[in-house]
Write an enzyme that holds these catalytic residues in place. Structure first.
Site, PDB file in Angstrom:
ATOM      1  N   GLU A 157      26.125   1.894  51.156  1.00 12.88           N
ATOM      2  CA  GLU A 157      26.300   0.468  51.461  1.00 12.88           C
ATOM      3  C   GLU A 157      25.312  -0.477  50.764  1.00 12.88           C
ATOM      4  OE1 GLU A 157      26.280   0.229  55.756  1.00 12.88           O
ATOM      5  OE2 GLU A 157      28.171   1.279  55.923  1.00 12.88           O
ATOM      6  N   GLU A 281      35.155   8.389  55.571  1.00 12.30           N
ATOM      7  CA  GLU A 281      34.999   8.029  56.993  1.00 12.30           C
ATOM      8  C   GLU A 281      36.286   7.422  57.546  1.00 12.30           C
ATOM      9  OE1 GLU A 281      31.471   5.647  57.643  1.00 12.30           O
ATOM     10  OE2 GLU A 281      30.353   6.704  56.090  1.00 12.30           O
TER      11      GLU A 281
HETATM   12  C1  XIL Z   1      28.046   5.439  62.832  1.00 13.66           C
HETATM   13  C2  XIL Z   1      28.146   6.546  63.872  1.00 13.66           C
HETATM   14  O1  XIL Z   1      29.483   6.979  63.949  1.00 13.66           O
HETATM   15  C3  XIL Z   1      27.694   6.044  65.219  1.00 13.66           C
HETATM   16  O2  XIL Z   1      27.640   7.101  66.166  1.00 13.66           O
HETATM   17  C4  XIL Z   1      26.290   5.414  65.099  1.00 13.66           C
HETATM   18  O3  XIL Z   1      25.952   4.835  66.336  1.00 13.66           O
HETATM   19  C5  XIL Z   1      26.273   4.362  64.012  1.00 13.66           C
HETATM   20  O4  XIL Z   1      26.740   4.928  62.794  1.00 13.66           O
HETATM   21  N1  XIL Z   1      29.369   3.666  58.240  1.00 13.66           N
HETATM   22  C6  XIL Z   1      28.599   4.786  58.049  1.00 13.66           C
HETATM   23  C7  XIL Z   1      28.372   5.706  59.199  1.00 13.66           C
HETATM   24  O5  XIL Z   1      28.202   5.084  56.909  1.00 13.66           O
HETATM   25  O6  XIL Z   1      27.130   6.349  59.113  1.00 13.66           O
HETATM   26  C8  XIL Z   1      28.483   5.000  60.509  1.00 13.66           C
HETATM   27  O7  XIL Z   1      28.375   5.963  61.559  1.00 13.66           O
HETATM   28  C9  XIL Z   1      29.781   4.243  60.588  1.00 13.66           C
HETATM   29  C10 XIL Z   1      29.859   3.185  59.508  1.00 13.66           C
END
Ligand code: XIL
Length: 376
Positions: A157, A281
């Site tokens: 990011e 994701e």
């Molecule tokens: C999220 C997790 O799923 C949650 O449990 C935590 O509280 C916050 O992070 N983008 C990403 C991930 O790269 O690491 C994030 O994961 C979701 C958004």
């Protein structure tokens, strides 16, 4: 006699339910096997889900991403104090079941402890020291896991919605990047170089979200192109793909751009640089971007009814048809969770529950699951 019949009937029902249950799980086609000719099918997992979701995980997935356990705050919560137990448990489970593992994430502005950016007296850390800390973290973590983790999100990011690099001056605190603030743009290349040095055979990814926004797509493309032309070891790009059941109608909202065409364009553009593409994701929220839902409109297992389930299934069907036609460039598609009873989208303080995955809160396959397996 009447009572006897009632007992018999209920025993029969219980037995039937049991049989149906077992039969359903065993007769479910396995996702990862169906997708073997295309790409890996992954899931984000937490240590709890190894106990609560192990059956689905093993049957349907051949790749695992620890959801939080490989982030900086989990692995090095205090200077030089490493805590590997939770991550090791996940990696051991995955490798024991011959699954791939994605390491997520080495350098990110979130879930990184405050100490990383402070000096011994509490002031801002200087350039040399922050670079040293970054190198030391990357090196120790990657060497700890060795070849048990094959792909790494090295930088997560780094770009904003308008296409500019994320700085330490962003409006909202949780959007600020102290990495950029202290080190400037060079932190991105440095991270990849340190990672390659630490583990020369690891596949190194740049990971980001909202790739379907044209300004973001182009900025990420330019960033990757520049890195590649300077010989920085970037091997792949991850698209987070936190999506919604349909694009927004509001041109000001990011998800207005959330069309299959826009996503496909990004995937193909990144691949044109010779990069491997992974969807890292994936989830499909049942809420539409740009709409403010009041608590009465929050979905529940009851109002997430057959009609909405079918709509979600269609969105998944289109997405996977697009992924499959790009199988030459996509090596893996990871869901951000396993089943709807364990999704980060339901963690929001508002109490809004979401139902974004392929399995429901009782771990039964949803219409979306069958849509993903329908290759017609
Ligand atoms: C999220 C997790 O799923 C949650 O449990 C935590 O509280 C916050 O992070 N983008 C990403 C991930 O790269 O690491 C994030 O994961 C979701 C958004």
């Amino acid at each position: 006699m009447k009572r006897f019949i009632v007992v018999l009937l209920s025993l029969g029902l219980v037995a039937c339910a049991g049989v149906v249950n077992v039969k359903t799980i065993e007769s479910e086609p396995s996702l990862w096997r169906a997708y073997k000719p295309y790409f890996r099918i992954g899931a984000a997992v937490d240590p709890q889900s190894l106990h609560t979701h192990a059956d689905i995980l093993v049957r349907h997935f051949n790749s695992v991403t620890p959801e939080n356990e490989v982030k900086w705050e989990a692995l090095q919560p205090k200077p030089d104090e490493f805590a590997y137990a939770a991550a090791d448990e996940l990696v051991k489970f995955a490798r024991g079941h011959k699954m791939f593992v994605r390491g997520h994430a080495l350098v990110w502005h979130r879930q990184t402890p405050e100490w990383v950016f402070k000096n011994n007296t509490g002031g801002p850390v200087d350039v040399q020291e922050l670079r040293r800390r970054m190198k030391s973290h990357i090196t120790q973590v990657m060497q700890h896991f060795g070849n048990k983790i094959d792909s790494w999100d090295v930088v997560n990011e780094a770009v904003m919605d308008d296409g500019k690099l994320r700085t330490d001056k962003e409006e909202k605190d949780d959007q600020k990047s102290p990495w950029f603030g202290v080190l400037g743009e060079s932190y991105i290349a440095d991270a990849f170089n340190y990672a390659h040095e630490a583990s020369p055979r690891a596949k190194l990814f740049y990971n980001d979200y909202y790739n379907y926004i044209p300004a973001r797509r182009d900025a990420i493309y330019q960033l990757l192109k520049q890195l590649r032309s300077k010989g920085v070891p970037v091997h792949g790009v991850g698209l987070q793909a936190h999506l919604n059941i349909r694009p927004s109608d509001d041109p000001q909202h990011q998800s207005f751009h959330q069309t299959i065409e826009n996503l496909e364009k990004s995937i193909q553009l990144y691949a044109s640089l010779g990069l491997e593409v992974q969807i890292t994701e994936l989830d499909v929220s049942v809420y539409i971007g740009g709409i403010k839902y009041n608590p009465q409109a929050f979905y529940t297992p009851l109002t997430f009814n057959p009609q909405i389930q079918a709509q979600q299934a269609e969105r998944y069907r289109e997405l996977f048809a697009m992924f499959r036609r790009n199988r030459a460039i996509i090596s893996s598609v990871t869901f951000w969770g396993i089943a709807d009873d364990n999704t980060w989208l339901s963690e929001f303080a508002s109490g809004r529950k979401d139902f974004p995955l392929l399995f429901d809160i009782n771990h039964k396959p949803k219409p979306a699951f069958f849509a993903v397996l329908d290759f017609k």
